[in-house]
Design an enzyme around this catalytic site. Sequence first.
Site, mmCIF file in Angstrom:
data_model
loop_
_atom_site.group_PDB
_atom_site.id
_atom_site.type_symbol
_atom_site.label_atom_id
_atom_site.label_comp_id
_atom_site.label_asym_id
_atom_site.label_seq_id
_atom_site.Cartn_x
_atom_site.Cartn_y
_atom_site.Cartn_z
ATOM 1 N N GLY A 72 -52.932 -44.899 11.261
ATOM 2 C CA GLY A 72 -51.966 -45.809 11.867
ATOM 3 C C GLY A 72 -50.589 -45.673 11.247
ATOM 4 N N LEU A 73 -49.720 -46.629 11.581
ATOM 5 C CA LEU A 73 -48.319 -46.535 11.166
ATOM 6 C C LEU A 73 -48.168 -47.157 9.770
ATOM 7 C CD1 LEU A 73 -45.788 -45.400 12.410
ATOM 8 C CD2 LEU A 73 -45.337 -47.600 13.484
ATOM 9 N N HIS A 74 -48.785 -46.507 8.780
ATOM 10 C CA HIS A 74 -48.707 -47.072 7.423
ATOM 11 C C HIS A 74 -47.430 -46.615 6.728
ATOM 12 C CE1 HIS A 74 -49.888 -43.401 5.235
ATOM 13 N NE2 HIS A 74 -50.608 -43.155 6.316
ATOM 14 N N ALA A 75 -47.358 -46.778 5.434
ATOM 15 C CA ALA A 75 -46.089 -46.596 4.740
ATOM 16 C C ALA A 75 -45.443 -45.232 4.933
ATOM 17 C CB ALA A 75 -46.282 -46.863 3.246
ATOM 18 N N ALA A 112 -44.263 -44.637 8.484
ATOM 19 C CA ALA A 112 -43.161 -45.571 8.707
ATOM 20 C C ALA A 112 -41.894 -45.041 8.053
ATOM 21 C CB ALA A 112 -43.523 -46.944 8.134
#
Lengths: 605, 90
Positions: free
Chosen positions: B12-15, B18
């Site tokens: 997913g759109l983790h650190a 991002a």
Amino acid sequence: MPKPASGKQEKGSGRKRRKGQLTIAGLAASPGLVMGKVTIVGDGVTNIPVRKLDSSQVESEIERFRHSLQETRRQFIELCDRLRDKLKKESAAIFDAHLLMIDDVTVIDRTITLVREKKIGAEQAYSMTVDSFIKVLGAVENDSYLRARTADIRDVERRVLSNLMGLGDTSRIKLSEPSVLIAHDLTPSQTAQLDRKLVLGCATDVGGSTSHTAILSRSLEIPAVVGLGNISAQVVNGDQVIVDGYLGRVIVRPNSEQIDRFFARAKAFRKIEERLAELKDLPARTVDGTLVELSANIEFPSELDSVLSHGAKGVGLFRTEFLYLTRNDLPSEQEQYEAYSQVASRIAPDQVIIRTLDLGADKFSSQIQPFPDPNPYLGNRAIRICLKRKDIFRTQLRAIFRATAHGDVKILLPLVSAVEELKKAVAFVRRVRRELTDEGVAMAGNVQIGSMIEVPSAALLIEDFLPYVDFISIGTNDLIQYVMAVDRGNERVAHLYQPLNPAVIRLIGKVVAAARENNKWVGVCGEMAGDPYTALLLVGLGVDELSTSAAAIPRIKKVIRSISFEQARRIAEKVLTLNSAAKIKNYLTQRIEELDEGIIEIFGE
Amino acid sequence: MRTEVVILNKLGLHARPAALLVQATSKFKSEIYLKKNDMEVNAKSILGVMMLAAECGATLAVSVAGEDAEDAVKTVVELFESKFGEDQEE
């Protein structure tokens, strides 16, 4: 709001701790050898100032906020550079996230809007904004990535806030058991508040051997090693470490062999200390009868026990900043009077030299200045502050003059850099004295006034300074840093901080010679007075008084009692002709080997 | 300009993604916003993007306005399609 600084601290997840034994070399800051468990100390931002702004202050507050972001970014890039080699590419991207958080447009815009609309200080506005983000992120279910990120956000927040707040605002370090403190850095006010009974030793990533943290550790007699690079990232709470404040190194998670060696060495050092302690009541007199006034530097009246037990003769430097740094308001005349007169009466008939407020540089008080100078060592500090804030200066001088009724008190003015400045300061001191005379306050008949010689301009103009003072005291720590253009707190240039550089030695030689010629007595109160090599040299140059940390007094006394003044004088004469620090060190080492065998071990190495 | 992207990388759109996304969007002059359900955030704000907590399979609405909007949309779409360079490693 950030949590108190003590206890656990989550570090960026890119750094992995090494499990095994590890020896890290740094700079010896305070002598002693201890073993104990680690407590990691954070940057210590706890009390966020709550301020209401006038409309006219809003724009400069925003400017200040932007400046602190810039500063945080700069510090962070430096940290990344230092760690780059050790990190895998992927971990480095996590540090990129830190930088992006510093620059986050939403956070910045919201903070600025809060400052503008609510007219509150940037610290509070920033902290409120970050809190609101963390609240949302915390509400995201079961997302360990995001939860880990909140630690990074707090890390960024702490850095920004500590830049906004300067060094003055730090938390008290609370310990429940005896520990070795490990920190990126300890501020002077953090160090000042350390509990000697619970702090076994200190080790920090940054700092030079004459940083104020190091000086304070010495005066508190807490073994310390500084300039260790990234030790704070290499340990976790509860790790066993050995702090070697003699050799300047820290052993992390020592093996059994190293632990055995630790106990053997600690025993040997105790023996030397015991032998030195036998000198306690003997005078600091050379073999051929020259007496050197050997006195102690202190920060707190409570150090007097240690001063007396180490056999010092008087207090050669009473630093008064810590009356101001460990609190949130200014100390009253009465409080200061009590501190000064307590020292004066206990040390009598020996003298106490009280140095007037030397705030600024790394000792920053937000009460006196709202935020730090961009270049604090060259900024508004010491006598410069006092001549602008005569209200603060007057209160201190009144307290000092009142204390003169209780002992032999002398006044020392710090960081004087020009003749007019000295004349102005001395005139003000005399004016305050006249005010007290008019009020009928009891004081000593004659109170000597001296000037610190620690700025090169003062050293070069020494003949022009002398007519206005009764004595001078050479502050070698600042003098060396200004002569060499080296920030003594910056571990990357610490190697250029050379007490034995010929420029330093010759300048001191010139100052001492001028003082003697004009019949003014001259003391040295920097760390050079507490190092056996340089102390020997200073005696040979003709210095009348050496003032150093109480713990260093016995070994300096031993050195003085082992040589004749004539020997020391000839050594100094030769040293003045040498043209490099290395040559001077070499020469001193050779001469010292010829001295009494019993003294060699004092020089260590 | 408006479009939609789907998150394809497993985590997913983790650190890290991002960060890559914010670094990419910050190069453009256009305003770039991402929307998931009812939450709309500035795509140039790392905290904003992280707050979306967008997991694998989620669909995000992208809206872009400005002189370089076309290039910006292209860059954003490519980033999502490349799974932020993640899943093909190792």
